[in-house]
Design an enzyme around this catalytic site. Structure first.
Site, short mmCIF file in Angstrom:
data_model
loop_
_atom_site.label_atom_id
_atom_site.label_comp_id
_atom_site.label_asym_id
_atom_site.label_seq_id
_atom_site.Cartn_x
_atom_site.Cartn_y
_atom_site.Cartn_z
N GLY A 1 0.77 -1.22 0.00
CA GLY A 1 0.00 0.00 0.00
C GLY A 1 0.81 1.29 0.00
O GLY A 1 0.24 2.37 0.12
N GLY B 1 2.71 2.33 -2.54
CA GLY B 1 2.84 2.86 -3.88
C GLY B 1 3.95 2.24 -4.69
O GLY B 1 4.45 2.84 -5.65
N LYS B 2 4.32 0.99 -4.37
CA LYS B 2 5.38 0.30 -5.13
C LYS B 2 5.02 0.21 -6.60
O LYS B 2 5.86 0.44 -7.48
CB LYS B 2 5.60 -1.11 -4.57
N THR B 3 3.77 -0.16 -6.87
CA THR B 3 3.36 -0.33 -8.27
C THR B 3 3.44 0.99 -9.03
O THR B 3 3.93 1.04 -10.16
CB THR B 3 1.93 -0.90 -8.34
N SER B 4 2.98 2.07 -8.42
CA SER B 4 3.05 3.37 -9.08
C SER B 4 4.48 3.76 -9.39
O SER B 4 4.80 4.22 -10.50
CB SER B 4 2.40 4.45 -8.20
N ASP C 1 3.48 -10.02 -7.85
CA ASP C 1 2.47 -9.94 -6.79
C ASP C 1 1.24 -10.74 -7.19
O ASP C 1 0.67 -10.50 -8.26
CB ASP C 1 2.09 -8.48 -6.57
N THR D 1 -7.34 1.51 -7.18
CA THR D 1 -6.67 0.21 -7.11
C THR D 1 -7.07 -0.59 -5.88
O THR D 1 -7.42 -1.78 -6.00
CB THR D 1 -5.15 0.40 -7.19
#
Length: 595
Positions: A26, A28-31, A53, A509
């Site tokens: 949560g 913001g790794k993906t962003s 993931d 998300t």
């Protein structure tokens, strides 16, 4: 070609071929991973963005379907993406093992092998198999100058990164026995690939670790734990990204100033081991990080001009206090409450608040967690009459499981047999079984009083529920499909005994992932009872244009949640973290209506 102009981003300087983004769920790794891949592609590099993931949302960020095959991003020449889907990976892995023996084995033996490949151990190995292929298979992926990994939430990532060494050591020692025969049968031929993967992971010239955090104490402690554990398997160096820091453009209202003070205090207390690493600080943006244009803005400062000039007032948010859910829960004097959802949405806080409220109303309550990264003790800050707190510690559970098996199955064996059994119990395949045994005890306990479980981030939770399902199938097979037994899965499926609470944020998300989790649970016959939307800016009724813009972006997601369930609790974003008995108790008394 140089990287796009703008503020220097330290972790992108002289970027090696492999970059790993990890940290608490949560944050913001993906962003950050998507924006990195996009920036490298815009600089003329060929880039493959990979999600390991189980709850991947890379496709959602780019607003397109990606999945388990390499997919080009049309708006970003040179950039492709891949989501390692555990279910597809397992199916391909299972078929690779079964196909050669399908015509050779009797139907009964073939069914037994297939059953051995149905557990969560196989899921992990199959995903790992694809993961190592990306690191070591230059023939298939040599065309890419950079491979960016958006990893799973921290606990699962540690397990994934440890597996190359664990399996290499396990296979080199010639181990492997009945409990792992199915899952391991496809690994022996891959030993050279695994050895190369370990070499790549531990070479700083090839691999860079990027630890992503928010300016929150728990997130910062989590990247320290990650960093120290990765050091133990030979991964050194690294960069820190502090994501989502409230910019000056957010204004000076009381809520904004309190949030800035909280962030500043957290950064001032940053653990020394990670505070010494090179650091980048990224602003919180007025909108969500969805789409190419939003990703291109992530590494730039937020100018006041983007948020000045006023913003539409946020529509009224209906009153939906957490206490209303607790009122319904205590209509029975016992039961299981499972708080589930994406990592970083506040499951630990919500679970603790529910447990404290039930205990203060005179009930006996056991609060426990299956999350390897949980911090229940830090959230509670003390003991409360009637409330017992525990953690299902994987290391302790594994040791307890090994001792139990040796004392039972091993009691009648000779020395050679006991030695063989002890060797088999060292297999990584037994870890999930060990944790599942402890989880089952907690489920059983809920028949007598309240048990509140703070679960791990979504991917790990689904693995745990898969173990529950495997156990259920095995019991049903042994009992010949007759009645007379009750498994943990059956208790989870019974709404009179179990209340699953999905925790999310009012963002695109997290809501999409919570909806996917709802669908997965319902396929297993488990129906979520309620949803909690945590840290809602809209429910805090902000006054400045920046925070109003963030709040306005939440309304659509809040309305969407209401289409998915008839029980919703809304918790406003608070100026202070809800830590300790008094603040946790206040959560169940909060109203989301403006004062």
């Amino acid at each position: 070609m140089p990287l796009p102009s703008g503020p220097a981003v330290k972790f992108l300087e002289n970027a090696p071929r492999f970059l790993f983004f990890t940290g608490k769920g949560g944050v913001g790794k993906t962003s950050v991973a998507c924006a990195t891949a996009l920036a490298l592609a815009r600089a003329g590099r060929t880039v493959l963005l990979v999600s390991t993931d189980p709850a991947s949302n890379v496709g959602q960020v780019f607003t397109m379907t990606i999945g388990n095959t390499v997919t080009a991003i049309p708006e970003a020449p040179g950039l492709s993406a891949l989501e390692i889907d555990p279910e597809q990976a397992v199916e391909a892995y299972r078929e690779r093992i079964l196909a050669p023996v399908r015509a050779l084995l009797p139907e009964a033996e073939l069914a037994a092998v297939a059953e051995g490949l149905a557990g969560s151990c196989t899921t992990e190995i199959a995903s790992f198999d694809e993961f190592t292929n990306l690191l070591a298979n230059d023939l298939a992926y040599g065309e890419y100058q950079h491979i960016i990994f958006d990893t799973a939430p921290t606990g699962h990532t540690i397990r994934l990164l440890q597996l190359p060494g664990s399996w290499t050591d396990f296979l080199a020692a010639g181990k492997g026995d009945p409990s792992c025969l199915g899952p391991l049968s496809g690994l022996e031929k891959q030993k050279q690939v695994y050895a190369k993967a370990v070499q790549v992971l531990t070479d700083p010239a090839l691999t860079r670790l990027v630890l992503v955090s928010r300016a929150q104490s728990s997130s910062l402690r989590e990247i320290e734990r990650t960093y120290l554990e990765l050091n133990q398997i030979g991964i050194w160096g690294g960069y820190v990204v502090i994501n989502g820091v409230l910019p000056e453009a957010a204004g000076r209202e009381a809520l904004a100033q309190a949030l800035r003070a909280r962030e500043a205090a957290a950064l001032a207390g940053m653990p020394a081991s990670v505070a010494a690493l090179p650091r980048d600080v990224l602003d919180l943006k007025p909108g969500n990080m969805v789409g190419i244009r939003a990703l291109e803005s992530l590494f730039a400062a937020t100018p006041d001009s983007e948020v000045t000039g006023g913003s539409a007032l946020v529509p009224g948010v209906e009153d939906a206090p957490l206490g209303a859910l607790v009122d319904e829960m205590e209509l029975q004097d016992h039961g299981l409450v499972m708080c589930m959802g994406k990592g970083g949405v506040g499951k630990t806080t919500v679970a603790a608040a529910i447990a404290v409220a039930l205990a203060k109303r005179g009930h006996t309550v056991h609060l426990t967690t299956t999350d390897p990264a949980a911090h229940l003790g830090e959230t509670l800050h003390g003991s409360i009459p009637g409330l017992t707190v525990s953690r299902i510690d994987p290391e302790w559970a594994i040791q307890e499981y090994r001792s139990h098996v040796m004392e039972t199955k091993g009691r009648s064996l000779d020395d050679d047999g006991r030695a063989a059994l002890a060797e088999d119990l060292m297999s990584p395949c037994n870890d999930e079984v060990a944790v599942f045994r402890q989880f089952s005890k907690a489920v059983q306990e809920s028949r007598r009083h309240f048990v509140v479980i703070d679960t791990a981030p979504t991917g790990h939770t689904l693995l745990l529920l898969d173990a529950t399902g495997s156990y259920h199938r095995e019991m049903a097979r042994q009992m010949g499909g007759t009645a007379g037994f009750v498994t943990p899965l059956m208790r989870l499926q019974d709404p009179a005994q179990t209340k699953v609470v999905l925790v999310t944020l009012a963002e695109t998300t997290p809501v999409l992932e919570a909806e996917e989790l709802k669908n997965d649970l319902e396929r297993a016959g488990i129906h979520p009872w309620a949803w909690v939307i945590n840290n809602s800016i809209a429910a805090a009724h902000p006054q400045t244009p920046f925070l109003q813009a963030r709040a306005a972006g939440e309304i659509e997601q809040i309305r969407k949640v209401h289409t998915l369930t008839d029980r919703v609790s809304l918790i406003p974003l608070l100026a202070e973290e809800p830590i300790g008995e008094a603040k946790l108790s206040a959560l169940t008394a909060l109203s989301s209506q403006p004062a």
